[in-house]
Structures are given as C-alpha cells and as structure tokens.
Design a protein around this motif. Sequence first.
Motif, PDB file in Angstrom:
ATOM      1  N   VAL A 222       0.836  -1.198   0.000  1.00  0.00           N
ATOM      2  CA  VAL A 222       0.000   0.000   0.000  1.00  0.00           C
ATOM      3  C   VAL A 222       0.873   1.251   0.000  1.00  0.00           C
ATOM      4  N   ALA A 223       1.938   1.256   0.794  1.00  0.00           N
ATOM      5  CA  ALA A 223       2.849   2.406   0.839  1.00  0.00           C
ATOM      6  C   ALA A 223       3.455   2.662  -0.541  1.00  0.00           C
ATOM      7  N   ARG A 224       3.870   1.622  -1.220  1.00  0.00           N
ATOM      8  CA  ARG A 224       4.433   1.786  -2.577  1.00  0.00           C
ATOM      9  C   ARG A 224       3.385   2.309  -3.540  1.00  0.00           C
ATOM     10  N   ARG A 225       2.166   1.822  -3.434  1.00  0.00           N
ATOM     11  CA  ARG A 225       1.087   2.239  -4.335  1.00  0.00           C
ATOM     12  C   ARG A 225       0.873   3.749  -4.258  1.00  0.00           C
ATOM     13  N   TYR A 226       0.958   4.307  -3.062  1.00  0.00           N
ATOM     14  CA  TYR A 226       0.721   5.740  -2.867  1.00  0.00           C
ATOM     15  C   TYR A 226       2.020   6.543  -2.775  1.00  0.00           C
ATOM     16  N   GLU A 227       3.142   5.886  -3.025  1.00  0.00           N
ATOM     17  CA  GLU A 227       4.464   6.518  -2.963  1.00  0.00           C
ATOM     18  C   GLU A 227       4.697   7.179  -1.606  1.00  0.00           C
ATOM     19  N   LEU A 228       4.417   6.412  -0.546  1.00  0.00           N
ATOM     20  CA  LEU A 228       4.625   6.856   0.831  1.00  0.00           C
ATOM     21  C   LEU A 228       5.708   5.992   1.467  1.00  0.00           C
ATOM     22  N   SER A 229       6.330   6.515   2.504  1.00  0.00           N
ATOM     23  CA  SER A 229       7.283   5.693   3.242  1.00  0.00           C
ATOM     24  C   SER A 229       6.503   4.749   4.158  1.00  0.00           C
ATOM     25  N   LYS A 230       7.066   3.577   4.385  1.00  0.00           N
ATOM     26  CA  LYS A 230       6.409   2.626   5.285  1.00  0.00           C
ATOM     27  C   LYS A 230       6.291   3.216   6.685  1.00  0.00           C
ATOM     28  N   THR A 231       7.294   3.985   7.086  1.00  0.00           N
ATOM     29  CA  THR A 231       7.287   4.603   8.412  1.00  0.00           C
ATOM     30  C   THR A 231       6.085   5.533   8.574  1.00  0.00           C
ATOM     31  N   THR A 232       5.782   6.292   7.540  1.00  0.00           N
ATOM     32  CA  THR A 232       4.622   7.194   7.571  1.00  0.00           C
ATOM     33  C   THR A 232       3.335   6.396   7.743  1.00  0.00           C
ATOM     34  N   VAL A 233       3.189   5.343   6.966  1.00  0.00           N
ATOM     35  CA  VAL A 233       1.972   4.528   7.029  1.00  0.00           C
ATOM     36  C   VAL A 233       1.862   3.841   8.388  1.00  0.00           C
ATOM     37  N   TYR A 234       2.974   3.304   8.895  1.00  0.00           N
ATOM     38  CA  TYR A 234       2.952   2.679  10.220  1.00  0.00           C
ATOM     39  C   TYR A 234       2.539   3.687  11.293  1.00  0.00           C
ATOM     40  N   GLY A 235       2.987   4.927  11.166  1.00  0.00           N
ATOM     41  CA  GLY A 235       2.597   5.976  12.115  1.00  0.00           C
ATOM     42  C   GLY A 235       1.107   6.231  12.074  1.00  0.00           C
ATOM     43  N   TRP A 236       0.529   6.269  10.874  1.00  0.00           N
ATOM     44  CA  TRP A 236      -0.913   6.482  10.737  1.00  0.00           C
ATOM     45  C   TRP A 236      -1.687   5.315  11.339  1.00  0.00           C
ATOM     46  N   ILE A 237      -1.196   4.102  11.128  1.00  0.00           N
ATOM     47  CA  ILE A 237      -1.862   2.916  11.679  1.00  0.00           C
ATOM     48  C   ILE A 237      -1.793   2.944  13.201  1.00  0.00           C
ATOM     49  N   LYS A 238      -0.630   3.299  13.735  1.00  0.00           N
ATOM     50  CA  LYS A 238      -0.466   3.380  15.185  1.00  0.00           C
ATOM     51  C   LYS A 238      -1.420   4.420  15.766  1.00  0.00           C
TER      52      LYS A 238
END
Length: 70
Positions: free
Chosen positions: A25-41
């Motif tokens: 999902v992070a690659r699909r939206y060109e986001l860093s995994k760290t950013t996505v993990y932060g949003w999930i947290k």
Amino acid sequence: MKQYDDKFKEQVVKECQEIGNISLVARRYELSKTTVYGWIKASRKRGSAAPLPRDKDNRVKELVQGLTAY
C-alpha cells in the motif's frame, strides 16, 4: 514535509487493513512505510488517523467522545 488530509490517511489505513500488506500500500501511494505505520499506530490509539486538536479543551472533549462511543 508534505501534509496529507485526514480522509486520505483513513483511506490508506483502511486499505492496509483490507489488504494486509503495508509495504504494498505504501508503494502504491508513494509513501514511506514509516509514515503509514505511524498512521496505523495513531488509528489504533485514537480510533482515527486524524491528529488530536492542539487546543487542550477540544482535545479533552474529543477523547471523552471517543471513550463514550464504546
């Protein structure tokens, strides 16, 4: 630093939950995994990826509403 709106964050978090692959999902939206993990947290902690209001009174009000929602 780029700012993302709350609706977009919620969409990404929901997609991660549905697909089960955060990296994809992070690659699909060109986001860093760290950013996505932060949003999930944040989503797990507050029930939403949206940040809490900076104003103390509004922050307390929103936390109380979150607790009474259960």
